[in-house]
Design an enzyme around this catalytic site. Structure first.
Site, PDB file in Angstrom:
ATOM      1  N   LYS A 182       1.425  -3.199   7.414  1.00 44.50           N
ATOM      2  CA  LYS A 182       1.736  -3.460   6.014  1.00 44.50           C
ATOM      3  C   LYS A 182       3.238  -3.372   5.747  1.00 44.50           C
ATOM      4  O   LYS A 182       3.758  -4.045   4.847  1.00 44.50           O
ATOM      5  CB  LYS A 182       0.977  -2.476   5.114  1.00 44.50           C
ATOM      6  CG  LYS A 182      -0.486  -2.819   4.919  1.00 44.50           C
ATOM      7  CD  LYS A 182      -0.639  -4.087   4.092  1.00 44.50           C
ATOM      8  CE  LYS A 182      -2.060  -4.338   3.666  1.00 44.50           C
ATOM      9  NZ  LYS A 182      -2.185  -5.533   2.790  1.00 44.50           N
TER      10      LYS A 182
ATOM     11  N   TYR B 288      -2.218   0.542  10.538  1.00 37.79           N
ATOM     12  CA  TYR B 288      -2.374  -0.166   9.259  1.00 37.79           C
ATOM     13  C   TYR B 288      -1.085  -0.094   8.452  1.00 37.79           C
ATOM     14  O   TYR B 288      -0.591  -1.108   7.945  1.00 37.79           O
ATOM     15  CB  TYR B 288      -3.523   0.447   8.461  1.00 37.79           C
ATOM     16  CG  TYR B 288      -3.603  -0.025   7.027  1.00 37.79           C
ATOM     17  CD1 TYR B 288      -4.049  -1.302   6.714  1.00 37.79           C
ATOM     18  CD2 TYR B 288      -3.236   0.816   5.973  1.00 37.79           C
ATOM     19  CE1 TYR B 288      -4.128  -1.743   5.397  1.00 37.79           C
ATOM     20  CE2 TYR B 288      -3.310   0.394   4.656  1.00 37.79           C
ATOM     21  CZ  TYR B 288      -3.757  -0.882   4.373  1.00 37.79           C
ATOM     22  OH  TYR B 288      -3.820  -1.306   3.068  1.00 37.79           O
TER      23      TYR B 288
ATOM     24  N   THR C  42       0.807  -1.216   0.000  1.00 34.92           N
ATOM     25  CA  THR C  42       0.000   0.000   0.000  1.00 34.92           C
ATOM     26  C   THR C  42       0.839   1.265   0.000  1.00 34.92           C
ATOM     27  O   THR C  42       1.967   1.279   0.511  1.00 34.92           O
ATOM     28  CB  THR C  42      -0.916   0.012   1.239  1.00 34.92           C
ATOM     29  OG1 THR C  42      -1.569   1.277   1.352  1.00 34.92           O
ATOM     30  CG2 THR C  42      -0.106  -0.224   2.505  1.00 34.92           C
TER      31      THR C  42
ATOM     32  N   GLU D  30       0.224   3.610   1.844  1.00 33.70           N
ATOM     33  CA  GLU D  30       0.259   4.068   3.232  1.00 33.70           C
ATOM     34  C   GLU D  30       1.605   3.755   3.907  1.00 33.70           C
ATOM     35  O   GLU D  30       1.832   4.142   5.047  1.00 33.70           O
ATOM     36  CB  GLU D  30      -0.883   3.440   4.030  1.00 33.70           C
ATOM     37  CG  GLU D  30      -2.262   3.962   3.650  1.00 33.70           C
ATOM     38  CD  GLU D  30      -2.512   5.399   4.090  1.00 33.70           C
ATOM     39  OE1 GLU D  30      -1.923   5.815   5.097  1.00 33.70           O
ATOM     40  OE2 GLU D  30      -3.290   6.100   3.416  1.00 33.70           O
TER      41      GLU D  30
END
Length: 350
Positions: A163, A159, A134, A136
């Site tokens: 990840k 999150y 991701t 992010e």
């Protein structure tokens, strides 16, 4: 020659359902990992159940109960399916929610990936693995944009951290055990199958409700967060292409353009024939229609504790090595999502 077998975790989600369709069209035998739940949440793949011509006996017979936090269930499913390709799309993928349930997010998004890799290692399985990464992972500083494969990672949420662990453990298993595993660093990708809690779908569905008189106002958080928004249906092809390469490589998948949440709102409402103008500042800012009715309002509950403010991906390497490039532009994506939501609501509210 027997069909290639693919196992998709998270098959009932946005990406999983589009990927299942794509692989079936490619002639794959598609299997999906699903969690046992008290509610039946398979609306994204119901149409595949009905079309048995694509699989010969329907995808329903290829759904297997399992959980990313239970390595024994993963080993059991892997033994049963014997997949050539594994696409790990299962995750707790809502950034704001990850602050509220950080432990579960870490278990599913980080340790779950470790469990999958360990299961493949234990079984000595030659399957290729796609790990859904991701944008992010990046800190979201505008001065660092566009972000590419060489940009440093600085996640700002539970999150993102989970990840990052998944990204690195996939790399370590690739380098340590020779497992063909790749990380697809996908920037925001949306569609009519996006969950209603995500801001893009919240906007398009809310606008359709307002158009039909079913709702008055949509409440949002940070209007000035910038994201690189693409069409999920196109991004699953990049996932597949990454596993068709001779050597495993981690790649950024993005459009290369960024737009704010405010721009997404404006695009959707203009297309809906309800152009807005903005009044006020900060938490008191609101989007008002021609009749003076507030259609967009700010609610602090939707702000993240630690915002990623600016993301814009550089997918030039993916374009060069995969021949993949995003096709659907920002405006068309917003229209596709709004029109799909409007059609469903009109059907349900004649």
């Amino acid at each position: 020659m027997s069909k290639k077998r693919a196992l998709i975790t998270g098959i009932t989600g946005q990406d999983g359902s589009y990927l299942a369709e794509f692989l079936l069209m490619k002639g794959y035998e598609v299997h999906g990992l699903v969690r046992r739940a008290s509610t039946f949440n398979r609306h994204n793949i119901e149409h595949i159940f009905k079309d048995t011509s694509k699989t010969g006996h329907g995808l329903a017979s290829h759904l297997h109960y399992g959980d990313m936090t239970d390595i024994n269930s993963l080993i059991s499913v892997l033994r049963r399916v014997q997949p050539h390709e594994i696409y790990n799309l299962a995750a707790q993928s809502h950034v704001k929610v990850s602050f509220e349930i950080p432990y579960y997010t870490a278990q599913s998004d980080a340790i779950g990936v470790l469990s999958l890799l360990e299961a493949v290692r234990i079984l000595d399985m030659p399957a290729k693995i796609y790990q859904a990464s991701t944008s992010e992972l990046y800190g979201g500083e505008e001065k660092e944009a566009p972000q590419n494969e060489k940009t440093s990672f600085k996640p700002r949420s539970p999150y993102g951290v989970a990840k990052l662990y998944a990204f690195e453990i996939a790399r370590i298993y690739r380098e340590s055990y020779g497992i063909f595993t790749v990380n697809g660093i996908l920037f925001n990708h949306e569609s009519p199958r996006r969950g209603h809690s995500f801001v893009s779908r919240k906007i398009t569905h809310g606008a359709a409700e307002i158009k039909l008189g079913l709702r008055k106002t949509i409440y949002l958080g940070n209007l000035d967060a910038h994201r690189d928004w693409g069409y999920a249906k196109e991004y699953v092809e990049a996932m597949w292409k990454m596993l068709q390469q001779k050597k495993p490589k981690d790649l950024v998948i993005a459009t290369g353009k960024t737009h704010s949440v405010r721009e997404f709102v404006e695009t959707v409402f203009t297309h809906a024939g309800m152009p807005l103008h903005w009044q006020g500042k900060g938490l008191k800012e609101k989007g008002v229609d021609k009749d003076g009715i507030t259609r967009i309002a700010i609610d602090p509950v939707y702000f993240r504790p630690n915002e990623v403010s600016y993301l814009r991906g550089d997918a030039s390497r993916a374009h060069k090595e995969l021949g993949w490039k995003a096709k659907t532009n920002f405006e068309d994506l917003a229209k596709i999502m709004y029109e799909a939501d409007l059609e469903v609501l009109e059907h349900d509210n004649p």
